[in-house]
Design a protein around this motif. Structure first.
Motif, PDB file in Angstrom:
ATOM      1  N   MET A 180       0.837  -1.211   0.000  1.00  0.00           N
ATOM      2  CA  MET A 180       0.000   0.000   0.000  1.00  0.00           C
ATOM      3  C   MET A 180       0.867   1.255   0.000  1.00  0.00           C
ATOM      4  N   GLY A 181       1.908   1.287   0.830  1.00  0.00           N
ATOM      5  CA  GLY A 181       2.784   2.449   0.832  1.00  0.00           C
ATOM      6  C   GLY A 181       2.151   3.669   1.480  1.00  0.00           C
ATOM      7  N   PHE A 182       2.491   4.844   0.964  1.00  0.00           N
ATOM      8  CA  PHE A 182       2.076   6.101   1.595  1.00  0.00           C
ATOM      9  C   PHE A 182       1.409   7.041   0.597  1.00  0.00           C
ATOM     10  N   PRO A 183       0.230   6.659   0.104  1.00  0.00           N
ATOM     11  CA  PRO A 183      -0.462   7.510  -0.866  1.00  0.00           C
ATOM     12  C   PRO A 183      -0.751   8.889  -0.272  1.00  0.00           C
ATOM     13  N   LYS A 229       9.166   5.201   7.280  1.00  0.00           N
ATOM     14  CA  LYS A 229       9.248   3.998   8.115  1.00  0.00           C
ATOM     15  C   LYS A 229      10.288   4.152   9.217  1.00  0.00           C
ATOM     16  N   ALA A 230      11.338   4.900   8.943  1.00  0.00           N
ATOM     17  CA  ALA A 230      12.380   5.136   9.950  1.00  0.00           C
ATOM     18  C   ALA A 230      12.098   6.399  10.766  1.00  0.00           C
ATOM     19  N   GLY A 241       2.826   2.364   8.711  1.00  0.00           N
ATOM     20  CA  GLY A 241       4.089   2.480   9.448  1.00  0.00           C
ATOM     21  C   GLY A 241       4.571   3.883   9.725  1.00  0.00           C
ATOM     22  N   GLY A 242       3.745   4.894   9.431  1.00  0.00           N
ATOM     23  CA  GLY A 242       4.154   6.267   9.715  1.00  0.00           C
ATOM     24  C   GLY A 242       3.636   6.747  11.063  1.00  0.00           C
ATOM     25  N   ARG A 243       4.219   7.836  11.539  1.00  0.00           N
ATOM     26  CA  ARG A 243       3.735   8.448  12.778  1.00  0.00           C
ATOM     27  C   ARG A 243       3.793   9.965  12.643  1.00  0.00           C
ATOM     28  N   TYR A 244       2.686  10.611  13.034  1.00  0.00           N
ATOM     29  CA  TYR A 244       2.614  12.069  12.959  1.00  0.00           C
ATOM     30  C   TYR A 244       3.242  12.720  14.184  1.00  0.00           C
ATOM     31  N   ASP A 245       3.932  13.823  13.934  1.00  0.00           N
ATOM     32  CA  ASP A 245       4.430  14.654  15.028  1.00  0.00           C
ATOM     33  C   ASP A 245       3.490  15.817  15.311  1.00  0.00           C
ATOM     34  N   GLY A 259      -4.885   3.390  13.769  1.00  0.00           N
ATOM     35  CA  GLY A 259      -3.778   2.486  13.446  1.00  0.00           C
ATOM     36  C   GLY A 259      -4.164   1.012  13.349  1.00  0.00           C
ATOM     37  N   ASP A 260      -5.460   0.715  13.619  1.00  0.00           N
ATOM     38  CA  ASP A 260      -5.831  -0.709  13.590  1.00  0.00           C
ATOM     39  C   ASP A 260      -6.244  -1.129  12.207  1.00  0.00           C
TER      40      ASP A 260
END
Length: 272
Positions: free
Chosen positions: A1-4, A68-69, A171-175, A271-272
């Motif tokens: 899926m990636g990050f559209p 991802k990192a 796998g992303g996270r918002y700041d 995230g689920d």
């Protein structure tokens, strides 16, 4: 899926998850400027260089590795669901797009035929019953989201939480998540948190509202477009948006948020 729907500066100073109809033109131009010292000449959505975008194949591995990192500060921007869906109607349904044509070709004729919507004539400039047509448009929006009929939901009126969630799920996270209604405050916090090759002075940045002037002007206050039935439809469609991004469901006249966005809650619930 990636990050559209994800954009990133070429310097990798910042990552942004685009949410349509939420100041994305202004944000994209600020990101572009922060690397190049000039704004993109045209609609930033058309830029094929100068900004990493998930829609551009060479950008995908770079964005994926970064997100991802969690190498860079990541953010997005949201908007009151009432004003967002109303803006989608005037811009995408009533308006002529930047290519001089109607949005998505046969979409407007379909809405006129199946839902009895009016759009202000061929050029979108004639008077029509905006309130009645908008409420019929809401029925169409509900049909696309609930049953994917007569078509899949469009990115401009599908729920913001859906856009925001793909970034988290993959796998992303918002700041930071901030509100369009407090754009300068939120964008300044992003700028303060990152190091950019070029300094951005927010008070000198023009507003890039690419949808401005596409369609007829809104003739009534926001709350006039929403009766009990349309508020019920809005709750059905955008319940999560109101809850997670702290907007006032009970009062369409109040476009301002009524609480603080809890990032941990957003990540947990989406995230689920």
């Amino acid at each position: 899926m990636g990050f559209p729907g994800t954009w990133m500066t070429e310097s990798e100073s910042v990552v942004y998850r685009v949410v349509p109809k939420c100041a994305c033109s202004s944000i994209g131009q600020i990101m572009y400027y922060s690397d190049h010292g000039e704004f993109f000449d045209g609609d930033i959505h058309d830029a094929k260089t100068g900004l990493h975008k998930w829609a551009l194949d060479p950008s995908q591995p770079v964005i994926s590795d970064n997100v991802k990192a969690h190498k860079s500060f990541a953010f997005t921007c949201v908007r009151n669901p009432y004003t967002r869906v109303l803006s989608s109607f005037f811009d995408k349904i009533c308006g002529i797009q930047r290519n001089g044509k109607r949005y998505r070709g046969n979409l407007v004729p379909l809405l006129i035929q199946k839902y009895g919507i009016e759009v202000g004539g061929e050029d979108g400039k004639q008077d029509f019953d905006q309130i009645a047509s908008f409420r019929r448009f809401l029925l169409f929006v509900r049909d696309t989201i609930r049953w994917r009929r007569p078509m899949d939901p469009d990115i401009h009126w599908s729920a913001m939480s859906g856009h925001v969630s793909t970034f988290i799920v993959n796998g992303g996270r918002y700041d930071k998540i901030f509100w369009t209604e407090q754009f300068n405050d939120g964008m300044q916090q992003v700028i303060d948190a990152i190091d950019t090759p070029i300094e951005v002075k927010l008070d000198e940045v023009p507003r890039f509202n690419e949808s401005e002037g596409h369609g007829p002007k809104r003739a009534h206050p926001v709350e006039d477009y929403f009766d009990d039935l349309s508020m019920h439809l809005v709750r059905e469609i955008y319940k999560r948006d109101f809850e997670l991004f702290k907007y006032d469901f009970d009062n369409p006249a109040n476009k301002m948020p009524v609480g603080e966005i809890e990032l941990d809650e957003v990540h947990a619930k989406l995230g689920d």
